[in-house]
Design an enzyme around this catalytic site. Structure first.
Site, PDB file in Angstrom:
ATOM      1  N   ASN A   7       0.796  -1.222   0.000  1.00 44.70           N
ATOM      2  CA  ASN A   7       0.000   0.000   0.000  1.00 44.70           C
ATOM      3  C   ASN A   7       0.830   1.274   0.000  1.00 44.70           C
ATOM      4  O   ASN A   7       0.308   2.349  -0.265  1.00 44.70           O
ATOM      5  CB  ASN A   7      -0.938   0.000   1.213  1.00 44.70           C
ATOM      6  CG  ASN A   7      -0.201  -0.315   2.497  1.00 44.70           C
ATOM      7  OD1 ASN A   7       0.371  -1.389   2.641  1.00 44.70           O
ATOM      8  ND2 ASN A   7      -0.180   0.625   3.410  1.00 44.70           N
ATOM      9  N   CYS A  33      -2.482   5.320   7.677  1.00 48.34           N
ATOM     10  CA  CYS A  33      -2.561   4.981   9.097  1.00 48.34           C
ATOM     11  C   CYS A  33      -1.360   5.511   9.860  1.00 48.34           C
ATOM     12  O   CYS A  33      -1.456   5.839  11.029  1.00 48.34           O
ATOM     13  CB  CYS A  33      -2.631   3.471   9.269  1.00 48.34           C
ATOM     14  SG  CYS A  33      -3.462   2.678   7.915  1.00 48.34           S
ATOM     15  N   ALA A  59     -13.589  -3.160  -0.697  1.00 44.52           N
ATOM     16  CA  ALA A  59     -14.356  -2.475  -1.742  1.00 44.52           C
ATOM     17  C   ALA A  59     -13.903  -1.035  -1.971  1.00 44.52           C
ATOM     18  O   ALA A  59     -13.862  -0.568  -3.114  1.00 44.52           O
ATOM     19  CB  ALA A  59     -15.846  -2.494  -1.390  1.00 44.52           C
ATOM     20  N   HIS A  60     -13.536  -0.339  -0.880  1.00 44.31           N
ATOM     21  CA  HIS A  60     -13.276   1.101  -1.060  1.00 44.31           C
ATOM     22  C   HIS A  60     -11.938   1.407  -1.719  1.00 44.31           C
ATOM     23  O   HIS A  60     -11.649   2.561  -2.039  1.00 44.31           O
ATOM     24  CB  HIS A  60     -13.439   1.868   0.266  1.00 44.31           C
ATOM     25  CG  HIS A  60     -12.314   1.716   1.254  1.00 44.31           C
ATOM     26  ND1 HIS A  60     -11.301   2.644   1.363  1.00 44.31           N
ATOM     27  CD2 HIS A  60     -12.050   0.764   2.179  1.00 44.31           C
ATOM     28  CE1 HIS A  60     -10.475   2.266   2.333  1.00 44.31           C
ATOM     29  NE2 HIS A  60     -10.896   1.128   2.837  1.00 44.31           N
ATOM     30  N   GLN A  94      -4.844  -3.961  -2.156  1.00 39.41           N
ATOM     31  CA  GLN A  94      -4.371  -2.959  -3.117  1.00 39.41           C
ATOM     32  C   GLN A  94      -4.371  -3.479  -4.553  1.00 39.41           C
ATOM     33  O   GLN A  94      -4.234  -2.693  -5.490  1.00 39.41           O
ATOM     34  CB  GLN A  94      -2.950  -2.509  -2.756  1.00 39.41           C
ATOM     35  CG  GLN A  94      -2.877  -1.644  -1.508  1.00 39.41           C
ATOM     36  CD  GLN A  94      -3.473  -0.254  -1.707  1.00 39.41           C
ATOM     37  OE1 GLN A  94      -3.613   0.242  -2.822  1.00 39.41           O
ATOM     38  NE2 GLN A  94      -3.842   0.374  -0.607  1.00 39.41           N
TER      39      GLN A  94
END
Ligand SMILES: *Cc1c(COP(=O)(O)O)cnc(C)c1O
Length: 419
Positions: free
Chosen positions: A167, A341, A216-217, A195
Site C-alpha cells: 500500500n 494509518c 471495496a473502497h 491494493q
C-alpha cells in the site's frame, strides 16, 4: 470547488484540490452509488429473512454481488465471505487459522512490509497464543526471496501470509511462486490483496492461494465492506472471530450490509470490464509524472521495484526535503507520506526503511496514488507544483546548501546511482 488554471498552461483546467491518494481510498463510482441507492431505500429487507419478499429481494441482490466479486478474482460464489473490509478479512484469516491449528508449537511466516492489518494480528497471536512469527525481510526493490520463504517454513508452520501489493510502495510480491513453495510443504497461504484486486488482474486459482483479503473502497466501491476468499478444495481450517447468527457459512456472523455488498459487487463488475483499458491509461500517466519529476529535479529516487509494481503507484524520495513539510506545502494536492494509518505519527515509513533506506530517505518519501479518474492535466499540475515546492524547500534547507550540484553530495549521488 473552484476551477483554476494549471500554472503555465494556456487553457488546461484542473479542479483543485487534486486527489492523488488512491491507496488510502478511492472515490465511490457514481454507477456504484446508483446501484446501492435502492437498497438504502425501498429494498431494506434483511437478506436472512426467508419468509417474505423483502428478505428475498435482499438475498437475491447479495447473491448477485457475491457472483460479481467471485468472478473478478476467479473464485466461486461459495468461496466469498463478506466482511467489513480487508482489516477484518486479514484478522479472520490469521487469527482464524491459528485458532484452528491445535498443534503446538505453532509458527507463521509473514513479511516486514505488510500492512498493520496483517502485522498486528500476527503480533497478537505471537503474544497471546505462543505462535512464533518469522518476518521475512525484503531486498532493495521491496521483494521477498521465495527461497528464503521456503527455508523459513518448518513442520510447525500453520500459515504463510504475504501481501499481493504494497500500500505504500506498490510493490507486487511473487505470490504464485510463494504459494507454490508453501503448498508444496502443506502450508496454507493467505494474501492481503486489498491494493491489487480491482486494479490489476488477480486470479486466485492461478495464484494458488487459500485465502485472500479484498476491500471495496480501494476499487471505487463503498467503505466498510470487503471479503475474504476462502478456497473450498483443501479448505484451510478456520475458526470464526465473530460468532452469532451463523451468517456467511458460519464464518462471519452479523446481518449483512446489503447496500454495501451491492456496491462492492457493482464495483467488481465495473473493474472486470474496464480494467484492461484503465491499467494502461493509469500506468502511462504514472510514468509521465515520474518522467516530469525526474527531468525537473535532481536527487529524486523511486522507492520500490520499477517493474514489479502497481500501475497507479509512485513513491518517491526527494533528497533534503522533509516529507511532512512537502505535504504541508502541497496545499492543493492530496498525497501522503507513508501510509494513511502511519501519517498521524512522526515515525518515518517502516516500509521505505525496509528497502535499506536511511531514516532521512524514508522521511523524504511521498506516495502518489493515481486512479482511473486521474487526468493528464492533473499529472502536469502536480509535477509542476511538486518541482517548484521541492526547489523552494531545498533553498530554505541548511542541509541542501551544497546540493545544488547533485554530484557534490555523496548522499544524493548514491541515490542517483540507485545505491
Ligand atoms: C486499505 C488496506 C487494508 C485495510 O482495508 P480496509 O478495508 O480499509 O479495512 C489492508 N491492507 C492493505 C494492503 C490495504 O491497502
Amino acid at each position: 470547488m473552484p476551477l483554476l488554471p494549471a500554472t503555465g498552461a494556456d487553457s488546461i483546467m484542473v479542479t483543485l484540490p487534486i486527489y492523488m491518494d488512491s491507496h488510502a481510498t478511492t472515490r465511490l463510482d457514481p454507477r456504484v452509488l446508483d446501484a446501492m441507492l435502492p437498497y438504502l431505500g425501498e429494498h431494506f429487507g434483511n437478506a436472512s429473512s426467508r419468509t417474505h419478499p423483502f428478505g428475498w429481494k435482499a438475498a437475491e441482490a447479495v447473491d448477485a454481488a457475491r457472483h460479481q466479486v467471485a468472478e473478478l478474482i476467479g473464485a466461486r460464489s461459495s468461496e466469498i465471505v463478506f466482511t467489513s473490509g480487508a482489516t477484518e478479512s486479514n484478522n479472520l484469516a490469521i487469527k482464524g487459522v491459528i485458532a484452528a491449528h491445535d498443534a503446538r508449537p505453532c509458527h507463521l511466516v509473514t513479511v516486514v512490509t505488510e500492512h498493520h492489518a496483517v502485522l498486528d494480528p500476527c503480533q497478537r497471536v505471537e503474544a497471546e497464543q505462543g505462535c512464533a512469527v518469522t518476518r521475512l525481510g525484503v531486498d532493495s526493490d521491496g521483494l521477498i526471496d521465495p527461497n528464503e520463504l521456503t527455508a523459513a517454513i518448518t513442520p510447525h508452520t500453520a500459515l504463510v501470509s504475504v501481501m499481493a501489493a504494497n500500500n505504500e510502495i506498490g510493490v507486487r510480491q511473487p505470490i504464485a511462486a510463494i504459494a507454490e513453495a508453501a503448498r508444496a510443504r502443506g502450508v496454507p497461504v493467505h494474501t492481503d490483496a486489498a491494493q491489487a484486486v480491482g486494479r490489476v488482474p488477480i486470479d486466485v486459482g492461478a495464484l494458488g492461494v487459500d485465502l485472500a483479503s479484498v476491500s471495496a473502497h480501494k476499487m471505487h466501491g463503498p467503505k466498510g465492506v470487503g471479503a475474504l476468499y476462502v478456497r473450498r478444495s483443501r479448505r484451510a481450517k478456520l475458526v470464526p472471530i465473530i460468532d452469532g447468527g451463523g451468517h456467511e457459512y458460519g464464518l462471519r456472523s452479523g446481518t449483512l450490509n446489503v447496500p454495501g455488498i451491492v456496491g462492492f459487487g457493482k464495483a467488481a463488475a465495473l473493474a472486470s470490464v474496464e480494467m484492461d483499458a484503465t491499467v494502461r491509461q493509469i500506468a502511462r500517466l504514472r510514468d509521465r509524472l515520474w518522467e516530469q519529476l525526474r527531468s525537473r529535479l535532481h536527487g529524486v529516487q523511486l522507492n520500490g521495484s520499477r517493474t514489479h509494481r502497481l500501475p497507479h503507484n509512485l513513491n518517491v524520495s526527494f533528497a533534503h526535503v522533509d516529507g511532512q513539510a512537502l505535504l504541508t506545502a502541497l496545499d492543493d494536492v492530496a498525497v501522503s507520506s507513508g501510509s494513511a494509518c502511519a501519517s498521524a505519527t512522526d515515525e518515518p515509513s517502516y516500509v521505505v526503511q525496509a528497502l535499506g533506506a536511511t531514516r532521512e530517505r524514508a522521511r523524504a518519501s511521498v506516495r502518489f496514488g493515481l486512479s482511473r479518474e486521474t487526468t493528464e492535466a492533473e499529472v502536469d499540475y502536480v509535477a509542476d507544483k511538486v518541482a517548484r515546492v521541492v526547489m523552494r524547500l531545498r533553498d530554505l534547507s541548511p542541509l541542501a546548501d551544497e546540493s545544488t550540484d547533485a554530484g557534490c553530495d555523496p548522499a544524493v549521488e548514491e541515490w542517483l546511482t540507485g545505491g
